[in-house]
Scaffold this motif. Structure first.
Motif, PDB file in Angstrom:
ATOM      1  N   HIS A   1      75.436  23.024 -48.681  1.00 37.88           N
ATOM      2  CA  HIS A   1      75.967  23.546 -49.985  1.00 37.88           C
ATOM      3  C   HIS A   1      76.395  25.247 -49.916  1.00 37.88           C
ATOM      4  O   HIS A   1      77.203  25.697 -50.408  1.00 37.88           O
ATOM      5  CB  HIS A   1      75.218  23.471 -51.138  1.00 37.88           C
TER       6      HIS A   1
ATOM      7  N   HIS B   1      81.744  24.663 -51.733  1.00 40.01           N
ATOM      8  CA  HIS B   1      80.661  24.214 -52.160  1.00 40.01           C
ATOM      9  C   HIS B   1      80.083  25.307 -53.267  1.00 40.01           C
ATOM     10  O   HIS B   1      79.512  25.088 -54.449  1.00 40.01           O
ATOM     11  CB  HIS B   1      79.493  23.574 -51.096  1.00 40.01           C
TER      12      HIS B   1
ATOM     13  N   SER C   1      69.583  18.904 -56.147  1.00 41.14           N
ATOM     14  CA  SER C   1      70.311  17.859 -55.292  1.00 41.14           C
ATOM     15  C   SER C   1      69.436  16.684 -55.099  1.00 41.14           C
ATOM     16  O   SER C   1      68.251  16.448 -55.645  1.00 41.14           O
ATOM     17  CB  SER C   1      69.968  18.562 -53.838  1.00 41.14           C
TER      18      SER C   1
ATOM     19  N   TRP D   1      80.130  15.873 -53.531  1.00 39.07           N
ATOM     20  CA  TRP D   1      79.802  17.230 -52.977  1.00 39.07           C
ATOM     21  C   TRP D   1      78.096  16.866 -52.540  1.00 39.07           C
ATOM     22  O   TRP D   1      77.839  17.418 -51.193  1.00 39.07           O
ATOM     23  CB  TRP D   1      79.590  18.106 -53.908  1.00 39.07           C
TER      24      TRP D   1
ATOM     25  N   ALA E   1      77.444  17.189 -48.447  1.00 43.28           N
ATOM     26  CA  ALA E   1      76.122  18.074 -48.012  1.00 43.28           C
ATOM     27  C   ALA E   1      75.268  17.081 -47.152  1.00 43.28           C
ATOM     28  O   ALA E   1      74.519  17.509 -46.220  1.00 43.28           O
ATOM     29  CB  ALA E   1      75.449  18.528 -49.000  1.00 43.28           C
TER      30      ALA E   1
END
Ligand SMILES: [Zn+2]
Length: 278
Positions: free
Chosen positions: A85, A91, A105, A115, A119
Motif C-alpha cells: 500500500h 494506493h 487490511s 487494492w 497488495a
C-alpha cells in the motif's frame, strides 16, 4: 485494471524495492525494509478479521501488525502487504483520500477488493523474489512437500508460497484457498491455464466439489480449525467447469485458527496439449 495487469505491476514495484535495498538472498526481511523506508512498526491488538493496518499522518507512515496471530510467516506477510500500500502507485491516494487516516487490511488472498488483492501480490513478490524463487523451486520437488520446503526457505505462509509456486512451476498445479465449502482464491500454473477456458478468476466463489477431501473440512467445523491433512484424488473437471477430465492428486491441509483450507491439486503426468483429442 485487470488482475493480470495488477499482478504485473506488483511484481515490477517489488523488484524495484529489492534493487533499492539490495535484496539478494532468502529470507527477505519486510521489517527491515519498512525501517529503511522510514516507516514505523507497531505491535497492536487488532480486531478479528483485520490482518494489519497502515496509518498515515502527514508524511509519516506506521504499520500496525497483529500479534494475536502467532504465525511468523503471516506476520511477515502482513507487513509486506502494508508495504504494498505504501509502494504501489495509486494506493496511498486511494486509501487516504483525505491525507491522514488509517487503513485496515485483510491480507492473505481472501479479499474481494482489488487494492487488497494487489497488495497481496506485492507482498508475495516482495518476500519471494521471482529470480531467487524460480531457482530454488526447480530443485524443490513437487506437490505439497515442495511448497512446504519453499515456505521454510522463504519463511512465508503456506498459502502465499503455494500461490507463488503455481505462478512459476512448469508442472500442472492448481492451488485453492477455501473455507472447505466455498473457494476464496485460486491460482493455476501455465500448463493448466493453457487447457482451461476463461483463464481469469474462474474458481472464485464457486463451491468445493462435494466428494473431494477438501469438502471434508467444510463438513466438520472442528476439523477446519486443525492442521490436519487429507489426501485423495479428484478430477480437474470436478473443480473447473469445462476442464478436461484429468486425474489430479489432491492434498488438503487445514490452516488452523485461520479457518481456511489450502488445497493443492497436481498431476503426476504432464497434461495433454490443447490440440490433442481427449
Ligand atoms: Zn490492505
Amino acid at each position: 485494471m485487470s488482475r493480470k495487469l495488477d499482478q504485473h505491476a506488483a511484481e515490477h514495484h517489488a523488484k524495484e524495492v529489492h534493487d533499492e535495498f539490495n535484496v539478494s538472498a532468502f529470507p527477505v526481511d519486510p521489517f527491515e525494509i519498512a525501517k529503511k523506508s522510514g516507516i514505523e512498526l507497531q505491535e497492536m491488538a487488532i480486531a478479528e478479521g483485520v490482518s494489519g493496518v497502515l496509518m498515515r499522518s502527514g508524511h509519516s507512515f506506521t504499520i500496525g501488525y497483529n500479534t494475536a496471530i502467532q504465525n511468523a510467516g503471516f506476520q511477515r506477510f502482513t507487513v509486506a502487504h502494508e508495504l504494498g500500500h505504501y509502494y504501489l502507485p495509486g494506493h496511498p491516494e486511494q486509501l487516504f483520500p483525505h491525507g491522514d487516516g488509517r487503513h485496515e487490511s485483510q491480507a492473505g488472498f481472501s479479499s474481494n477488493n482489488q487494492w487488497e488483492r494487489q497488495a497481496d501480490c506485492f507482498g508475495a513478490a516482495l518476500l519471494m523474489p521471482s529470480g531467487l524463487f524460480q531457482e530454488a523451486l526447480s530443485e524443490a520437488g513437487e506437490g505439497l512437500p515442495a511448497i512446504e520446503y519453499m515456505a521454510g526457505l522463504c519463511q512465508t505462509s503456506l498459502t502465499a508460497t503455494a500461490i507463488r509456486c503455481a505462478t512459476f512451476t512448469d508442472d500442472p498445479v492448481v492451488v485453492i484457498l477455501s473455507d472447505g465449502k466455498r473457494i476464496l482464491y485460486s491460482g493455476a500454473s501455465e500448463p493448466i491455464q493453457s487447457i482451461v477456458p476463461k483463464r481469469d478468476l474462474w474458481l472464485r466463489d464457486t463451491l468445493v466439489p462435494p466428494k473431494s477431501c477438501t469438502a471434508d473440512f467444510g463438513k466438520q467445523a472442528s476439523l477446519l480449525k486443525t492442521h490436519q491433512r487429507k489426501e485423495g484424488y479428484s478430477s480437474l473437471s470436478e473443480w473447473i467447469d469445462g476442464a478436461p477430465d484429468i486425474e489430479m492428486k489432491e492434498d488438503a491441509i487445514g490452516l488452523g485458527s485461520y479457518g481456511r483450507v489450502l488445497t493443492v491439486l497436481f498431476s503426476e503426468e504432464p497434461v495433454p496439449d490443447e490440440e490433442d483429442d481427449y
